[in-house]
Design an enzyme around this catalytic site. Structure first.
Site, short mmCIF file in Angstrom:
data_model
loop_
_atom_site.label_atom_id
_atom_site.label_comp_id
_atom_site.label_asym_id
_atom_site.label_seq_id
_atom_site.Cartn_x
_atom_site.Cartn_y
_atom_site.Cartn_z
N ALA A 29 85.64 -9.00 -24.77
CA ALA A 29 85.66 -9.03 -26.24
C ALA A 29 85.80 -7.62 -26.77
CB ALA A 29 84.39 -9.70 -26.76
N ASN A 30 85.67 -7.45 -28.08
CA ASN A 30 85.70 -6.11 -28.70
C ASN A 30 84.76 -6.10 -29.90
OD1 ASN A 30 87.24 -6.74 -31.25
ND2 ASN A 30 88.74 -7.43 -29.73
N ARG A 31 84.65 -4.95 -30.56
CA ARG A 31 83.62 -4.75 -31.59
C ARG A 31 84.02 -5.20 -32.98
NH1 ARG A 31 79.64 -1.89 -29.31
NH2 ARG A 31 80.18 -0.49 -27.60
N ALA A 95 91.36 -8.51 -34.49
CA ALA A 95 91.45 -7.56 -33.38
C ALA A 95 91.64 -8.38 -32.11
CB ALA A 95 90.19 -6.70 -33.31
#
Ligand code: C5P
Length: 228
Positions: A29-31, A95
């Protein structure tokens, strides 16, 4: 709102991160918080549009008056976007993970003895580029985002050409951006709007204000094209 500048328009927004499964309990995943994408969906609804928000996993309430299509992976997101078309405007604020695990293990990977599990990656589909390059059923206005840490405007102009979109909203996500607490996950943003006519720097503002301003620009652009 009825009678708002986007009344009768369908606006599609992607928001949030994607989760790319490794096995049944693990993911990449990402922020991304989804704050900017959700603010855009909310502002478009307030301007009178019918809004479809295709969102990865976020901790945000559904904006009032918006149809939310929750998704996990990039491939799910592309399918949900294609299912939501046609749209007048598509804003790609998600994102999306660039890579996913080349194969998803059907069972939880075990920590049994010395060998580390291999993690081979493969590229995800580029949702923005896929939709922007469509010949049939392309939204009239396709807008991408660019999170950069250096040479923000130059990279964003190149990205606009490469992805085939109409506008790029570029922001500096580096620690030097001047936004206290940073852009990712934060409540503020400082963006450059990159169009065919060049770039303009917008002042630092809340993500809600950036959303309002972008939605106003979209309404103006659709109005102009209509009267051409
Ligand atoms: O290439 P990059 O990830 O910097 O491009 C960012 C823009 O492209 C964003 O608008 C993002 O939502 C979109 N994107 C996408 N699908 C991907 C990667 C990025 O729609 N796989």
């Amino acid at each position: 709102a009825a009678g708002g500048p986007l009344t009768g328009r369908h606006v599609l927004v992607t928001s949030g991160p994607t989760h790319e499964p490794i096995d049944p309990v693990r993911y990449i995943a990402n922020r991304s918080s989804g704050k900017q994408g959700h603010a855009l969906a909310s502002a478009a609804a307030r301007a009178g549009a019918r809004v479809t928000l295709v969102s990865g996993p976020v901790n945000l309430p559904a904006p009032p008056g918006v149809t939310v299509r929750p998704v996990e992976s990039a491939r799910d997101m592309l399918a949900a976007v294609e299912a939501a078309l046609p749209a007048d405007v598509a804003i790609f604020a998600a994102a999306v993970a660039d890579w996913r695990a080349a194969s998803e293990a059907p069972e939880k990977m075990k920590k049994d003895g010395g060998a580390l599990p291999p993690l081979a990656l493969t590229e995800n589909p580029d949702i923005l580029a896929t939709i922007a390059h469509r010949t049939a059923g392309r939204p009239r206005l396709v807008i991408g985002f660019a999170a950069e840490t250096q040479n923000v405007v130059a990279y964003a102009q190149a990205k606009r050409a490469r992805k085939g979109c109409d506008w790029i909203v570029a922001n500096d996500v580096s620690a030097q951006s001047g936004i206290p607490g940073g852009v990712m996950g934060g409540d503020s943003n400082q963006v450059h709007l990159i169009t065919a006519d060049g770039g303009e720097a917008w002042p630092p503002a809340s993500k809600a204000e950036v959303a309002e301003r972008l939605i106003a620009r979209i309404a103006a652009a659709l109005g102009e094209r209509e009267s051409e």
